[in-house]
Design a protein around this motif. Structure first.
Motif, PDB file in Angstrom:
ATOM      1  N   ALA A 148       0.766  -1.268   0.047  1.00  0.00           N
ATOM      2  CA  ALA A 148      -0.218  -0.034  -0.080  1.00  0.00           C
ATOM      3  C   ALA A 148       0.896   1.282  -0.002  1.00  0.00           C
ATOM      4  O   ALA A 148       2.017   1.171   0.652  1.00  0.00           O
ATOM      5  N   SER A 149       0.512   2.011  -0.857  1.00  0.00           N
ATOM      6  CA  SER A 149       1.458   3.434  -0.854  1.00  0.00           C
ATOM      7  C   SER A 149       0.428   4.468  -1.371  1.00  0.00           C
ATOM      8  O   SER A 149      -0.831   4.480  -1.607  1.00  0.00           O
ATOM      9  N   GLY A 150       0.866   5.674  -1.436  1.00  0.00           N
ATOM     10  CA  GLY A 150       0.350   7.122  -1.925  1.00  0.00           C
ATOM     11  C   GLY A 150       1.285   8.170  -2.116  1.00  0.00           C
ATOM     12  O   GLY A 150       2.665   7.862  -2.012  1.00  0.00           O
ATOM     13  N   GLY A 151       0.731   9.264  -2.860  1.00  0.00           N
ATOM     14  CA  GLY A 151       1.562  10.456  -2.943  1.00  0.00           C
ATOM     15  C   GLY A 151       1.000  11.059  -4.008  1.00  0.00           C
ATOM     16  O   GLY A 151      -0.090  11.125  -4.495  1.00  0.00           O
ATOM     17  N   HIS A 152       2.205  11.367  -4.973  1.00  0.00           N
ATOM     18  CA  HIS A 152       1.968  12.451  -5.941  1.00  0.00           C
ATOM     19  C   HIS A 152       2.057  11.719  -7.383  1.00  0.00           C
ATOM     20  O   HIS A 152       3.111  11.283  -7.603  1.00  0.00           O
ATOM     21  N   ILE A 153       1.013  11.727  -8.281  1.00  0.00           N
ATOM     22  CA  ILE A 153       1.007  10.852  -9.556  1.00  0.00           C
ATOM     23  C   ILE A 153       1.824  11.723 -10.347  1.00  0.00           C
ATOM     24  O   ILE A 153       1.234  13.028 -10.700  1.00  0.00           O
ATOM     25  N   LEU A 154       2.855  11.121 -11.207  1.00  0.00           N
ATOM     26  CA  LEU A 154       3.540  11.995 -12.374  1.00  0.00           C
ATOM     27  C   LEU A 154       2.676  11.925 -13.597  1.00  0.00           C
ATOM     28  O   LEU A 154       2.426  10.878 -14.123  1.00  0.00           O
ATOM     29  N   PRO A 155       2.106  12.989 -14.157  1.00  0.00           N
ATOM     30  CA  PRO A 155       1.395  13.031 -15.531  1.00  0.00           C
ATOM     31  C   PRO A 155       1.780  12.423 -16.689  1.00  0.00           C
ATOM     32  O   PRO A 155       1.167  11.601 -17.315  1.00  0.00           O
ATOM     33  N   GLU A 156       2.919  12.617 -17.039  1.00  0.00           N
ATOM     34  CA  GLU A 156       3.629  12.240 -18.264  1.00  0.00           C
ATOM     35  C   GLU A 156       3.640  10.719 -18.244  1.00  0.00           C
ATOM     36  O   GLU A 156       4.219  10.246 -19.405  1.00  0.00           O
ATOM     37  N   ASP A 157       3.996  10.340 -17.339  1.00  0.00           N
ATOM     38  CA  ASP A 157       4.629   8.441 -16.917  1.00  0.00           C
ATOM     39  C   ASP A 157       3.619   7.635 -16.643  1.00  0.00           C
ATOM     40  O   ASP A 157       4.077   6.593 -16.100  1.00  0.00           O
ATOM     41  N   THR A 158       2.350   8.060 -16.572  1.00  0.00           N
ATOM     42  CA  THR A 158       1.564   7.183 -15.800  1.00  0.00           C
ATOM     43  C   THR A 158       0.363   6.842 -17.048  1.00  0.00           C
ATOM     44  O   THR A 158      -0.249   7.658 -17.691  1.00  0.00           O
ATOM     45  N   VAL A 159       0.035   5.414 -17.345  1.00  0.00           N
ATOM     46  CA  VAL A 159      -0.830   5.099 -18.256  1.00  0.00           C
ATOM     47  C   VAL A 159      -2.020   4.259 -17.869  1.00  0.00           C
ATOM     48  O   VAL A 159      -1.952   3.534 -16.784  1.00  0.00           O
ATOM     49  N   VAL A 160      -3.201   4.574 -18.166  1.00  0.00           N
ATOM     50  CA  VAL A 160      -4.301   3.685 -17.988  1.00  0.00           C
ATOM     51  C   VAL A 160      -4.356   2.406 -18.614  1.00  0.00           C
ATOM     52  O   VAL A 160      -3.906   2.081 -19.528  1.00  0.00           O
ATOM     53  N   ALA A 161      -4.335   1.354 -17.594  1.00  0.00           N
ATOM     54  CA  ALA A 161      -4.504   0.073 -17.738  1.00  0.00           C
ATOM     55  C   ALA A 161      -5.893  -0.782 -17.861  1.00  0.00           C
ATOM     56  O   ALA A 161      -5.825  -1.565 -18.675  1.00  0.00           O
ATOM     57  N   GLU A 162      -7.068  -0.105 -17.515  1.00  0.00           N
ATOM     58  CA  GLU A 162      -8.156  -0.822 -17.674  1.00  0.00           C
ATOM     59  C   GLU A 162      -9.289   0.230 -17.946  1.00  0.00           C
ATOM     60  O   GLU A 162      -9.012   1.449 -17.466  1.00  0.00           O
TER      61      GLU A 162
END
Length: 272
Positions: free
Chosen positions: A124-138
């Motif tokens: 389990a984790s959390g934080g600040h999501i990086l916009p350019e490096d994150t892709v939708v999987a479903e």
């Protein structure tokens, strides 16, 4: 450890302390398609509804590849706090809850998003999501709120020495809207709930909903007795309401998610 109530920022305090822009808005829903970068998926969703700015309720969602940073202590004193190195966990990360502010930075679409999630390893984790490096999987449908007449733009901030999202008044793009909205930015070292109540009173809002909302806080105290002590803590709004108190003045109830620089996480209702 006693939770501090004030953190010295590197630059001089800026005015106004509460930045508020009145605009118009509307609840919308849109679908995030697998294979899309999260930033582009969100941009498209708002654009299809006629908006260039807004907030998004995140979770549940599947993301892969996924990249994030956590809050961290400043290494050089240039900021009151900073970010960790980038984490890129393997496999699909399952976002459980989060919030996003969508606007522009350096003339291009951008977002600021915080959340809580579970990595493929089970961590389990959390934080600040990086916009350019994150892709939708479903494929997933999300709830959002489009804003017309105000734009969240990331601009240099002399007080914090960061480039920070804040609302600016802009010309309407002619989007379909059905309600009034106050776009906000709260500057450092304020009572979070108190500032929201002051703003509601200023604009004559007796009843309303608090949408989106991401930022940093000096820890927090929650209704279940949880106390987040660390001052470098990222926060996002899960749910918030404005309603008249017993004295007739606006009162705010606020449920949030939190992650601090040690990796500690919490969710619950904020108490003062």
């Amino acid at each position: 450890m006693t939770r501090p109530s004030f953190i010295l920022q590197p630059g001089p305090p800026q005015e106004p302390r509460i930045v508020a822009v009145e605009a118009r808005g509307r609840d919308i829903r849109f679908v995030l398609e697998p294979g899309e970068h999260l930033l582009e998926a969100v941009r498209r969703g708002f654009a299809d509804a006629g908006f260039k700015c807004g907030v998004v309720e995140l979770g549940p969602a599947a993301l892969s590849p996924f990249a994030y940073v956590m809050p961290a202590l400043s290494k050089d004193g240039a900021n009151a706090a900073f970010y960790s190195d980038t984490y890129r966990p393997a496999g699909v990360c399952r976002l459980e809850a989060g919030a996003m502010t969508f606007g522009v930075r350096d003339g291009a679409p951008f977002f600021h998003a915080h959340g809580l999630w579970r990595e493929a390893s089970g961590k389990a984790s959390g934080g600040h999501i990086l916009p350019e490096d994150t892709v939708v999987a479903e494929r997933i449908e999300v709830r959002a709120f489009g804003i017309d007449g105000a734009m969240y733009e990331a601009v240099p901030d002399a007080e914090t020495n960061f480039k920070i999202f804040g609302p600016l008044a802009v010309a309407s793009v002619g989007a379909k809207t059905d309600r009034r909205v106050i776009a906000l930015r709260l500057r450092p070292n304020q009572d979070f709930i108190g500032a929201l109540e002051v703003t509601a009173a200023r604009f004559g809002i007796r009843r309303g909903r608090i949408r989106g909302g991401v930022g940093s806080t000096i820890g927090a105290k929650l209704a279940d007795g949880t106390v987040v002590e660390n001052f470098a803590t990222e926060v996002f709004v899960l749910h918030g309401l404005i309603a008249p108190g017993t004295d007739g003045q606006p009162k705010v109830t606020l449920d949030v998610g939190l992650v601090d620089y040690t990796g500690g996480m919490a969710r619950g209702r904020v108490v003062r």
